[in-house]
Design a protein around this motif. Structure first.
Motif, PDB file in Angstrom:
ATOM      1  N   ASP A   1       0.857  -1.188   0.000  1.00  0.00           N
ATOM      2  CA  ASP A   1       0.000   0.000   0.000  1.00  0.00           C
ATOM      3  C   ASP A   1       0.895   1.241   0.000  1.00  0.00           C
ATOM      4  N   TRP A   2       1.001   1.870  -1.168  1.00  0.00           N
ATOM      5  CA  TRP A   2       1.906   3.009  -1.289  1.00  0.00           C
ATOM      6  C   TRP A   2       1.456   4.196  -0.439  1.00  0.00           C
ATOM      7  N   SER A   3       0.181   4.282  -0.134  1.00  0.00           N
ATOM      8  CA  SER A   3      -0.315   5.420   0.655  1.00  0.00           C
ATOM      9  C   SER A   3      -0.055   5.251   2.148  1.00  0.00           C
ATOM     10  N   TYR A   4       0.247   4.032   2.572  1.00  0.00           N
ATOM     11  CA  TYR A   4       0.432   3.781   4.004  1.00  0.00           C
ATOM     12  C   TYR A   4       1.690   4.466   4.540  1.00  0.00           C
ATOM     13  N   TRP A   5       2.769   4.350   3.793  1.00  0.00           N
ATOM     14  CA  TRP A   5       4.057   4.961   4.176  1.00  0.00           C
ATOM     15  C   TRP A   5       4.494   5.885   3.046  1.00  0.00           C
ATOM     16  N   PRO A   6       4.156   7.164   3.130  1.00  0.00           N
ATOM     17  CA  PRO A   6       4.388   8.092   2.013  1.00  0.00           C
ATOM     18  C   PRO A   6       5.846   8.535   1.881  1.00  0.00           C
ATOM     19  N   VAL A   7       6.678   7.657   1.338  1.00  0.00           N
ATOM     20  CA  VAL A   7       8.077   8.008   1.101  1.00  0.00           C
ATOM     21  C   VAL A   7       8.423   7.717  -0.354  1.00  0.00           C
ATOM     22  N   GLU A   8       9.421   8.431  -0.840  1.00  0.00           N
ATOM     23  CA  GLU A   8       9.934   8.168  -2.176  1.00  0.00           C
ATOM     24  C   GLU A   8      10.971   7.058  -2.079  1.00  0.00           C
ATOM     25  N   THR A   9      10.774   5.991  -2.845  1.00  0.00           N
ATOM     26  CA  THR A   9      11.718   4.869  -2.769  1.00  0.00           C
ATOM     27  C   THR A   9      13.120   5.280  -3.206  1.00  0.00           C
ATOM     28  N   SER A  10      13.183   6.312  -4.039  1.00  0.00           N
ATOM     29  CA  SER A  10      14.499   6.782  -4.473  1.00  0.00           C
ATOM     30  C   SER A  10      15.289   7.397  -3.314  1.00  0.00           C
ATOM     31  N   ASP A  11      14.558   7.875  -2.295  1.00  0.00           N
ATOM     32  CA  ASP A  11      15.228   8.468  -1.134  1.00  0.00           C
ATOM     33  C   ASP A  11      15.641   7.420  -0.094  1.00  0.00           C
ATOM     34  N   LEU A  12      15.079   6.227  -0.211  1.00  0.00           N
ATOM     35  CA  LEU A  12      15.347   5.209   0.801  1.00  0.00           C
ATOM     36  C   LEU A  12      16.796   4.723   0.800  1.00  0.00           C
ATOM     37  N   ALA A  13      17.407   4.703  -0.373  1.00  0.00           N
ATOM     38  CA  ALA A  13      18.771   4.170  -0.480  1.00  0.00           C
ATOM     39  C   ALA A  13      19.749   4.916   0.416  1.00  0.00           C
ATOM     40  N   ASP A  14      19.549   6.241   0.553  1.00  0.00           N
ATOM     41  CA  ASP A  14      20.461   7.062   1.351  1.00  0.00           C
ATOM     42  C   ASP A  14      19.905   7.367   2.743  1.00  0.00           C
ATOM     43  N   SER A  15      18.800   6.756   3.091  1.00  0.00           N
ATOM     44  CA  SER A  15      18.192   7.048   4.391  1.00  0.00           C
ATOM     45  C   SER A  15      18.963   6.373   5.519  1.00  0.00           C
ATOM     46  N   LEU A  16      18.844   6.935   6.720  1.00  0.00           N
ATOM     47  CA  LEU A  16      19.500   6.347   7.892  1.00  0.00           C
ATOM     48  C   LEU A  16      18.992   4.940   8.162  1.00  0.00           C
TER      49      LEU A  16
ATOM     50  N   THR B   1      17.969   2.663   6.014  1.00  0.00           N
ATOM     51  CA  THR B   1      18.600   1.704   5.103  1.00  0.00           C
ATOM     52  C   THR B   1      20.075   1.504   5.426  1.00  0.00           C
ATOM     53  N   ARG B   2      20.765   2.593   5.748  1.00  0.00           N
ATOM     54  CA  ARG B   2      22.189   2.475   6.068  1.00  0.00           C
ATOM     55  C   ARG B   2      22.421   1.601   7.290  1.00  0.00           C
TER      56      ARG B   2
ATOM     57  N   ALA C   1       8.906  11.818  10.148  1.00  0.00           N
ATOM     58  CA  ALA C   1       8.359  12.636  11.240  1.00  0.00           C
ATOM     59  C   ALA C   1       8.716  14.108  11.061  1.00  0.00           C
ATOM     60  N   LYS C   2       9.904  14.380  10.514  1.00  0.00           N
ATOM     61  CA  LYS C   2      10.334  15.765  10.289  1.00  0.00           C
ATOM     62  C   LYS C   2       9.435  16.481   9.297  1.00  0.00           C
ATOM     63  N   ASP C   3       8.861  15.712   8.376  1.00  0.00           N
ATOM     64  CA  ASP C   3       7.991  16.303   7.358  1.00  0.00           C
ATOM     65  C   ASP C   3       6.585  16.576   7.881  1.00  0.00           C
ATOM     66  N   GLY C   4       6.374  16.333   9.173  1.00  0.00           N
ATOM     67  CA  GLY C   4       5.072  16.599   9.768  1.00  0.00           C
ATOM     68  C   GLY C   4       4.046  15.523   9.491  1.00  0.00           C
ATOM     69  N   LYS C   5       4.506  14.367   9.027  1.00  0.00           N
ATOM     70  CA  LYS C   5       3.589  13.263   8.749  1.00  0.00           C
ATOM     71  C   LYS C   5       3.458  12.389  10.001  1.00  0.00           C
ATOM     72  N   ALA C   6       2.783  11.280   9.866  1.00  0.00           N
ATOM     73  CA  ALA C   6       2.574  10.391  11.015  1.00  0.00           C
ATOM     74  C   ALA C   6       3.903   9.812  11.499  1.00  0.00           C
ATOM     75  N   ASN C   7       3.924   9.379  12.763  1.00  0.00           N
ATOM     76  CA  ASN C   7       5.104   8.730  13.316  1.00  0.00           C
ATOM     77  C   ASN C   7       5.095   7.245  12.940  1.00  0.00           C
ATOM     78  N   TYR C   8       6.260   6.757  12.511  1.00  0.00           N
ATOM     79  CA  TYR C   8       6.371   5.361  12.098  1.00  0.00           C
ATOM     80  C   TYR C   8       7.538   4.675  12.823  1.00  0.00           C
ATOM     81  N   ILE C   9       7.351   3.386  13.074  1.00  0.00           N
ATOM     82  CA  ILE C   9       8.451   2.517  13.498  1.00  0.00           C
ATOM     83  C   ILE C   9       8.636   1.523  12.361  1.00  0.00           C
ATOM     84  N   ILE C  10       9.860   1.412  11.876  1.00  0.00           N
ATOM     85  CA  ILE C  10      10.137   0.586  10.700  1.00  0.00           C
ATOM     86  C   ILE C  10      10.925  -0.657  11.099  1.00  0.00           C
ATOM     87  N   ALA C  11      10.378  -1.829  10.723  1.00  0.00           N
ATOM     88  CA  ALA C  11      11.120  -3.081  10.856  1.00  0.00           C
ATOM     89  C   ALA C  11      11.762  -3.352   9.499  1.00  0.00           C
ATOM     90  N   SER C  12      13.061  -3.413   9.473  1.00  0.00           N
ATOM     91  CA  SER C  12      13.752  -3.557   8.191  1.00  0.00           C
ATOM     92  C   SER C  12      14.814  -4.649   8.252  1.00  0.00           C
TER      93      SER C  12
END
Length: 319
Positions: A137-152, A154-155, A173-184
């Protein structure tokens, strides 16, 4: 000098007056000491009883969180062992018919992966080294996948590819969106250790709230603390995303010393702290009980003061 004058005046008084003063002072002292002992005993009894009760509650919350983790582990295992997923994330483009078939097959596999966590309000996203991505569900976590590669997130995941990690999504969270906990977790070929992608199971913070919200009340709060001292979830929204190094120090000391509870100042108030470490998440489940508020519910200092005054007055009337 004044003290000596008062002493001289006292010595000049009659025996009856001296006995009266001594009796009044004695009655007040006994009343105050009795009240203090009663308050201390009540506080201790309350703390012991409350810590036992809330420890059981924390164990129940921990069990619910571990059930979520088990479901996520099953979903991640399904994805990491699936050849269709690997082909989608690591394979080449091919012709349009092959690409369409691969995309359709990936959609079918995503349904099976997501079925492991359907009991919870979570999303699943996979991103491959070939630039392809897929989400339940792309609307559930509104992030650009292109930005994920350099995200903290993913690193950190790639740095420990064999570990399923739970991290607070600071960037969203910085973008003022909902708070998420990510299992990766990194998706890795076992024979060659080749990393061909990453799977992210995204969990809204309010999903964690469902585990403990019914157990919170005024003066009785829950916070979930990560190993860096960041509060990733709490019934108090204002605390989410903030750091509390002192609280982290308190709960780690409790774990090392195997303490059932601890009295400490947290965020400017005296609290009773109960804590339960959850290894699967590397989180601390912490119960903060406002000591002043909680004790005030069982000990009415005003009533005790009035009783003391009544006892002293009654004693004086009988003199």
């Amino acid at each position: 000098m004044k003290i000596k004058q008062y002493m001289q005046r006292f010595e000049q008084q009659g025996l009856v007056f001296k006995l009266f003063i001594v009796m009044v002072v004695s009655i007040i002292a006994v009343c105050l000491l009795t009240s203090l002992v009663t308050i201390r005993m009540s506080e201790r009894l309350f703390t012991e009883t409350f810590s036992i009760t809330n420890s059981k509650v924390l164990s129940q919350i921990k069990s619910s969180m571990e059930s979520l983790n088990d479901s996520i582990v099953n979903a991640v295992s399904h994805a990491s062992q699936n050849g269709t997923v690997k082909n989608y994330l690591a394979g080449g483009e091919g012709d349009s018919i092959t690409a369409a078939s691969t995309y359709f097959s990936m959609g079918q596999q995503m349904k099976q992966i997501k079925s492991n966590v359907d009991a919870y309000d979570v999303g699943v996203t996979v991103v491959g080294v070939n630039g392809r991505s897929y989400s339940s569900d792309w609307s559930y976590w509104p992030v650009e996948t292109s930005d994920l590669a350099d995200s903290l997130i993913t690193r950190h995941t790639v740095d420990q590819p064999r570990r399923l990690m739970y991290q607070y999504d600071e960037e969203t969270a910085k973008d003022g969106k909902a708070n998420y906990i990510i299992a990766s977790k990194a998706l890795m070929e076992r024979t060659s250790d080749f990393l061909y992608g990453t799977i992210y199971v995204t969990i809204r913070e309010d999903q964690f709230k469902r585990f403990y919200n019914n157990f919170t009340s005024t003066g009785n709060d829950i916070v979930i603390l990560d190993s860096n001292g960041r509060i990733v979830s709490s019934n108090k929204d204002s605390l989410i995303g903030t750091f509390s190094p002192q609280l982290l120090k308190d709960v780690t000391e409790m774990q090392d010393q195997q303490l059932s509870y601890k009295n400490a100042d947290v965020m400017g108030k005296s609290h009773i702290i109960l804590s339960n470490y959850i290894p699967a998440y590397d989180f601390y489940l912490v119960n903060l009980i406002d000591r002043q508020y909680a004790v005030g519910q069982i000990i009415n200092v005003r009533d005790i003061a009035l009783i003391c005054i009544a006892i002293v007055a009654a004693a004086l009337l009988t003199v």
